[in-house]
Scaffold this active site. Structure first.
Site, PDB file in Angstrom:
ATOM      1  N   HIS A 178       4.231  -4.758   9.129  1.00 17.88           N
ATOM      2  CA  HIS A 178       4.072  -4.395  10.516  1.00 17.88           C
ATOM      3  C   HIS A 178       2.751  -4.892  11.343  1.00 17.88           C
ATOM      4  CE1 HIS A 178       7.074  -1.716   9.659  1.00 17.88           C
ATOM      5  NE2 HIS A 178       6.511  -0.802   8.782  1.00 17.88           N
ATOM      6  N   PRO A 205       0.718  -1.044  -0.036  1.00 16.14           N
ATOM      7  CA  PRO A 205       0.039  -0.120  -0.023  1.00 16.14           C
ATOM      8  C   PRO A 205       0.610   1.361  -0.055  1.00 16.14           C
ATOM      9  CG  PRO A 205      -0.190  -1.190   2.043  1.00 16.14           C
ATOM     10  CD  PRO A 205       0.372  -2.135   1.219  1.00 16.14           C
ATOM     11  N   ASN A 206       0.274   2.142  -0.649  1.00 19.47           N
ATOM     12  CA  ASN A 206       0.620   3.569  -0.865  1.00 19.47           C
ATOM     13  C   ASN A 206       2.117   3.567  -1.580  1.00 19.47           C
ATOM     14  OD1 ASN A 206      -1.560   5.002   0.442  1.00 19.47           O
ATOM     15  ND2 ASN A 206      -0.327   3.958   2.320  1.00 19.47           N
ATOM     16  N   GLU A 231      12.333  -9.893   1.629  1.00 15.17           N
ATOM     17  CA  GLU A 231      11.404  -8.751   2.021  1.00 15.17           C
ATOM     18  C   GLU A 231      12.545  -7.582   1.836  1.00 15.17           C
ATOM     19  OE1 GLU A 231       9.124  -8.766   5.483  1.00 15.17           O
ATOM     20  OE2 GLU A 231       9.827  -7.196   6.263  1.00 15.17           O
ATOM     21  N   HIS A 234      12.651  -3.153   2.046  1.00 16.10           N
ATOM     22  CA  HIS A 234      12.197  -1.790   2.413  1.00 16.10           C
ATOM     23  C   HIS A 234      13.073  -0.808   1.773  1.00 16.10           C
ATOM     24  CE1 HIS A 234       9.035  -3.667   4.895  1.00 16.10           C
ATOM     25  NE2 HIS A 234      10.140  -4.539   5.240  1.00 16.10           N
ATOM     26  N   LEU A 235      12.651   0.231   1.469  1.00 15.49           N
ATOM     27  CA  LEU A 235      13.221   1.458   0.929  1.00 15.49           C
ATOM     28  C   LEU A 235      13.918   2.027   2.270  1.00 15.49           C
ATOM     29  CD1 LEU A 235      10.304   2.888  -1.206  1.00 15.49           C
ATOM     30  CD2 LEU A 235      12.471   2.311  -1.984  1.00 15.49           C
ATOM     31  N   SER A 236      13.175   2.295   3.268  1.00 15.86           N
ATOM     32  CA  SER A 236      13.962   3.057   4.372  1.00 15.86           C
ATOM     33  C   SER A 236      14.344   1.753   5.446  1.00 15.86           C
ATOM     34  CB  SER A 236      12.772   3.663   5.190  1.00 15.86           C
ATOM     35  OG  SER A 236      11.463   2.919   5.657  1.00 15.86           O
ATOM     36  N   ARG A 273       7.278   0.747  13.643  1.00 18.77           N
ATOM     37  CA  ARG A 273       7.942   0.226  12.163  1.00 18.77           C
ATOM     38  C   ARG A 273       9.013  -0.879  12.606  1.00 18.77           C
ATOM     39  NH1 ARG A 273       5.658   3.218   8.125  1.00 18.77           N
ATOM     40  NH2 ARG A 273       5.168   5.505   8.924  1.00 18.77           N
ATOM     41  N   ASN A 319       7.895  -5.845  -1.273  1.00 17.32           N
ATOM     42  CA  ASN A 319       7.859  -4.636  -0.156  1.00 17.32           C
ATOM     43  C   ASN A 319       6.375  -4.531   0.362  1.00 17.32           C
ATOM     44  OD1 ASN A 319       7.819  -2.340   1.375  1.00 17.32           O
ATOM     45  ND2 ASN A 319       8.850  -1.057  -0.071  1.00 17.32           N
ATOM     46  N   TYR A 354      11.507   8.644   1.422  1.00 17.91           N
ATOM     47  CA  TYR A 354      11.317   7.540   0.683  1.00 17.91           C
ATOM     48  C   TYR A 354      12.067   7.863  -0.723  1.00 17.91           C
ATOM     49  CZ  TYR A 354       8.066   5.643   3.758  1.00 17.91           C
ATOM     50  OH  TYR A 354       7.280   5.298   4.929  1.00 17.91           O
ATOM     51  N   ASP A 412       1.378 -15.690   6.976  1.00 19.78           N
ATOM     52  CA  ASP A 412       1.005 -17.071   6.542  1.00 19.78           C
ATOM     53  C   ASP A 412       1.180 -17.564   5.127  1.00 19.78           C
ATOM     54  OD1 ASP A 412       0.394 -17.557   9.180  1.00 19.78           O
ATOM     55  OD2 ASP A 412      -1.767 -17.221   8.842  1.00 19.78           O
ATOM     56  N   ARG A 460      13.413   3.732  12.333  1.00 21.15           N
ATOM     57  CA  ARG A 460      12.401   4.575  12.562  1.00 21.15           C
ATOM     58  C   ARG A 460      11.597   4.432  13.757  1.00 21.15           C
ATOM     59  NH1 ARG A 460       9.715   4.469   7.039  1.00 21.15           N
ATOM     60  NH2 ARG A 460       8.683   6.310   7.769  1.00 21.15           N
ATOM     61  N   ALA A 485       2.964  -0.790   4.802  1.00 20.58           N
ATOM     62  CA  ALA A 485       2.852  -0.765   5.994  1.00 20.58           C
ATOM     63  C   ALA A 485       2.186  -2.249   6.462  1.00 20.58           C
ATOM     64  CB  ALA A 485       1.616   0.337   6.346  1.00 20.58           C
ATOM     65  N   ARG A 494       5.397  12.341  -2.547  1.00 20.38           N
ATOM     66  CA  ARG A 494       5.419  12.899  -1.194  1.00 20.38           C
ATOM     67  C   ARG A 494       6.585  12.056  -0.361  1.00 20.38           C
ATOM     68  NH1 ARG A 494      -0.433  11.498  -1.123  1.00 20.38           N
ATOM     69  NH2 ARG A 494      -1.307  12.589  -3.026  1.00 20.38           N
TER      70      ARG A 494
END
Ligand code: CA2
Length: 150
Positions: free
Chosen positions: A82, A12-13, A100, A102-104, A113, A76, A25, A89, A109, A79, A20
């Site tokens: 978390h 998501p997002n 897995e 992640h950009l950040s 997170r 990725n 990011y 599963d 953080r 959210a 933004r």
């Protein structure tokens, strides 16, 4: 028969990348990441199926599809990293090599997170390198695929 693809799933997002919060990011859009990732995949001899969804169930369906049709998975989960036991599963049930991403650096953080629910279902994690992390994940996946076939 066509070669099996590496599935690269984005949660998501992540469709908002580059528009933004560039301080967290970066300024690269998801479309730009897809282009750069596919170019690196070609060099590594992979073809890539690159997708994004804002919906948890769709991501679960795609993890299952990756397991039956793909040769590896980079995810990725956004959210859902978390929160999502459903994704955990699905990842645990999938037997293909899984990373897995992640950009950040989620560990540097907010406290909420710093825990990844989904990480228990993958072979390894890459976090904190921004957009180039997608290419690093492909390289890590290649190493996983090779070590499984020897
Ligand atoms: O660092 C990552 O890659 C994350 O998976 C990104 C997620 C975040 O919830 C995770 O904790 C870490 C958020 C992706 C949303 O990206 C946006 C981009 C631009 C504007 C707003 C959100």
């Amino acid at each position: 028969m066509a070669a099996k693809a590496v599935f690269i799933l984005n949660g998501p997002n992540l469709n908002l990348l580059g528009q933004r919060e560039p301080e967290i990011y970066g300024r690269t859009s998801l479309a730009d990441i897809e282009t750069a990732t596919k170019a690196r995949a070609k060099e590594l001899g992979f073809c890539v199926d690159f997708r994004q969804s804002n919906t948890e169930g769709t991501l679960v369906d795609w993890v299952q599809e990756a397991d039956t049709k793909g040769m590896g998975l980079i995810i990725n989960p956004g959210a859902y990293t978390h929160t999502s036991i459903a994704l955990l599963d699905a990842l645990k049930a999938a037997s293909i090599p899984k990373i897995e991403l992640h950009l950040s650096n989620i560990h540097a953080r907010e406290a909420f997170r710093q825990q990844s629910v989904t990480a228990g279902g993958v072979d390894g994690i890459i976090a904190g390198f921004g957009a180039p992390g997608y290419r690093f994940a492909l390289e890590a996946l290649k190493s996983l695929v090779e070590s499984r076939s020897t």
